[in-house]
Design a protein around this motif. Structure first.
Motif, PDB file in Angstrom:
ATOM      1  N   PRO A 193       0.800  -1.227   0.000  1.00 29.99           N
ATOM      2  CA  PRO A 193       0.000   0.000   0.000  1.00 29.99           C
ATOM      3  C   PRO A 193       0.832   1.276   0.000  1.00 29.99           C
ATOM      4  O   PRO A 193       0.436   2.272  -0.606  1.00 29.99           O
ATOM      5  N   ASP A 194       2.011   1.248   0.669  1.00 26.49           N
ATOM      6  CA  ASP A 194       2.833   2.460   0.701  1.00 26.49           C
ATOM      7  C   ASP A 194       3.835   2.507  -0.447  1.00 26.49           C
ATOM      8  O   ASP A 194       4.546   3.495  -0.636  1.00 26.49           O
ATOM      9  N   GLY A 195       3.911   1.418  -1.225  1.00 27.72           N
ATOM     10  CA  GLY A 195       4.795   1.391  -2.372  1.00 27.72           C
ATOM     11  C   GLY A 195       6.242   1.084  -2.065  1.00 27.72           C
ATOM     12  O   GLY A 195       7.073   1.012  -2.980  1.00 27.72           O
ATOM     13  N   PHE A 196       6.588   0.884  -0.792  1.00 31.74           N
ATOM     14  CA  PHE A 196       7.990   0.682  -0.417  1.00 31.74           C
ATOM     15  C   PHE A 196       8.232  -0.662   0.270  1.00 31.74           C
ATOM     16  O   PHE A 196       9.173  -1.367  -0.047  1.00 31.74           O
ATOM     17  N   GLN A 197       7.407  -1.007   1.232  1.00 33.83           N
ATOM     18  CA  GLN A 197       7.627  -2.220   2.009  1.00 33.83           C
ATOM     19  C   GLN A 197       7.271  -3.461   1.204  1.00 33.83           C
ATOM     20  O   GLN A 197       6.554  -3.399   0.204  1.00 33.83           O
ATOM     21  N   ALA A 198       7.779  -4.588   1.645  1.00 37.01           N
ATOM     22  CA  ALA A 198       7.436  -5.859   1.015  1.00 37.01           C
ATOM     23  C   ALA A 198       5.989  -6.219   1.372  1.00 37.01           C
ATOM     24  O   ALA A 198       5.445  -5.757   2.375  1.00 37.01           O
ATOM     25  N   ILE A 199       5.372  -7.032   0.520  1.00 37.51           N
ATOM     26  CA  ILE A 199       4.008  -7.488   0.795  1.00 37.51           C
ATOM     27  C   ILE A 199       4.093  -8.708   1.691  1.00 37.51           C
ATOM     28  O   ILE A 199       4.554  -9.778   1.263  1.00 37.51           O
ATOM     29  N   ASN A 200       3.662  -8.564   2.919  1.00 39.35           N
ATOM     30  CA  ASN A 200       3.783  -9.634   3.905  1.00 39.35           C
ATOM     31  C   ASN A 200       2.438  -9.958   4.548  1.00 39.35           C
ATOM     32  O   ASN A 200       1.494  -9.162   4.490  1.00 39.35           O
ATOM     33  N   ILE A 201       2.396 -11.115   5.176  1.00 41.15           N
ATOM     34  CA  ILE A 201       1.215 -11.511   5.941  1.00 41.15           C
ATOM     35  C   ILE A 201       1.215 -10.764   7.270  1.00 41.15           C
ATOM     36  O   ILE A 201       2.230 -10.675   7.951  1.00 41.15           O
ATOM     37  N   GLN A 202       0.058 -10.223   7.627  1.00 38.54           N
ATOM     38  CA  GLN A 202      -0.106  -9.536   8.899  1.00 38.54           C
ATOM     39  C   GLN A 202      -1.204 -10.227   9.696  1.00 38.54           C
ATOM     40  O   GLN A 202      -1.990 -11.006   9.160  1.00 38.54           O
ATOM     41  N   THR A 203      -1.256  -9.927  10.978  1.00 40.15           N
ATOM     42  CA  THR A 203      -2.295 -10.481  11.837  1.00 40.15           C
ATOM     43  C   THR A 203      -2.976  -9.343  12.576  1.00 40.15           C
ATOM     44  O   THR A 203      -2.309  -8.445  13.091  1.00 40.15           O
ATOM     45  N   ARG A 204      -4.299  -9.390  12.610  1.00 43.93           N
ATOM     46  CA  ARG A 204      -5.060  -8.332  13.271  1.00 43.93           C
ATOM     47  C   ARG A 204      -6.062  -8.953  14.233  1.00 43.93           C
ATOM     48  O   ARG A 204      -6.733  -9.933  13.904  1.00 43.93           O
ATOM     49  N   LEU A 205      -6.162  -8.379  15.438  1.00 41.25           N
ATOM     50  CA  LEU A 205      -7.130  -8.847  16.424  1.00 41.25           C
ATOM     51  C   LEU A 205      -8.451  -8.142  16.169  1.00 41.25           C
ATOM     52  O   LEU A 205      -8.571  -6.934  16.345  1.00 41.25           O
TER      53      LEU A 205
END
Length: 349
Positions: free
Chosen positions: A56-68
């Motif tokens: 989304p920010d165009g810079f970071q890698a696309i990774n799996i995230q976890t949200r509560l």
């Protein structure tokens, strides 16, 4: 000024059983040749559609995230789909000369949230209906004649458990103003703000929007009283510190009212949909929809909601309509009696 509505659609990725597959798929090459330009003696860039997945920010890698989300952890991937489409062969040339690329090729971007739910992978896409097929073709491996087996077929319009029928909507409307306990959380159904209905045999349809529809909208109440098929419902919902205003249809497509979706933090800061779309999307599709459907199924199984209950609810709405019409037009009881008795075989006590 009208509120801005964000359209969300959901697709089931039936070929994928784990979110771990997503970053790998998003890293593949999705560029597509512009077929009618392949034999032209021009630069490769001129005859290629460039399609890529970005963070989304165009810079970071696309990774799996976890949200509560409501005490449950949801694994998800947030990505930005960026693809191109353009004119066909006839419109790409003027007097035999190829138009400049920025005139004949159009870029499009849209956010996509992949998430895991009940051992399956789904994606929620913020996109217009007209662009859906292009996105599937350009970045979901669905191009005709060149499908990517890794994605499988992404054609489901109504993936479970995100499909709703008219009977569910009638049950839901009967809960307006009530507080439901869903997975231990109090969910307040504050208001009904939108309704779309389709008459028997699809002869005509009607739509109503505005606050307190079930309190004073004669068109909405009349259509409900006649047991017309409901196709879209708009709700204002409060869950803990979060308030949402959304419309959703039978196929799981939702319209989020960004100006009326917010979360109040303990420090009284307000988090809006734009600030944290991941939270609101996962709350809607990972909690609200499946939990409402679960409660509806439980009420059907336990017998606490049936066709008779629905008929009683419709009668309640019909009486509201009659009362308003009688009061607004100063209709006397005798006039109502005369009206009914003028029809052969119809009497009123």
């Amino acid at each position: 000024m009208a509120s801005e509505l964000t359209r969300l659609t959901i697709w089931g990725l039936d070929n994928l059983l784990s979110i771990e597959s997503i970053p790998l798929l998003l890293g593949k090459v999705y560029n597509q040749p512009i077929e009618f330009l392949q034999d032209e003696p021009i630069d490769e860039r001129e005859k290629t559609y460039y399609n890529q997945w970005h963070s989304p920010d165009g810079f970071q890698a696309i990774n799996i995230q976890t949200r509560l989300i409501i005490e449950s952890e949801i694994n998800f991937v947030h990505a930005l789909a960026a693809y191109e489409f353009g004119y066909g062969e006839r419109r790409s040339f003027v007097n035999g000369a190829l138009l400049q690329r920025d005139v004949r090729v159009f870029p499009y971007k849209c956010p996509v949230i992949f998430f895991e739910f009940e051992q399956k992978v789904y994606c929620v896409v913020e996109i217009s209906e007209s662009q859906e097929s292009r996105l599937r073709s350009h970045l979901f491996g669905q191009k005709r004649g060149a499908k990517m087996e890794e994605w499988g077929d992404i054609t489901a319009k109504k993936p479970l458990p995100f499909q709703f029928d008219s009977r569910f909507y009638y049950w839901l409307l009967s809960k307006k103003g009530q507080t439901l306990t869903l997975r231990g959380q109090e969910v307040n159904l504050l208001d009904v703000s939108a309704l779309s209905l389709l008459s028997e045999k699809s002869v005509y349809n009607s739509s109503s929007e505005g606050p307190a529809l079930l309190d004073g909208s004669l068109p909405a109440l009349s259509s409900l009283s006649l047991n017309e098929s409901i196709t879209v419902v708009g709700l204002k919902i409060k869950i803990n510190n979060t308030t949402l205003q959304i419309k959703f249809g039978k196929d799981g497509v939702s319209y989020v009212d960004e100006s009326h979706c917010y979360k109040l933090e303990q420090n009284e800061n307000m988090i809006t949909y734009t600030d944290d779309c991941n939270y609101f999307v996962l709350l809607i599709y990972g909690f609200i929809f499946p939990e409402l459907l679960k409660r509806y199924d439980e009420d059907l199984t336990l017998g606490s909601w049936n066709l008779q209950d629905e008929a009683v609810q419709r009668k309640h709405w019909a009486i509201k309509v009659i009362k308003q019409l009688v009061m607004s037009n100063s209709i006397e009881q005798s006039e109502i009696r005369d009206c009914f008795e003028s029809d052969e075989g119809v009497t009123i006590n």
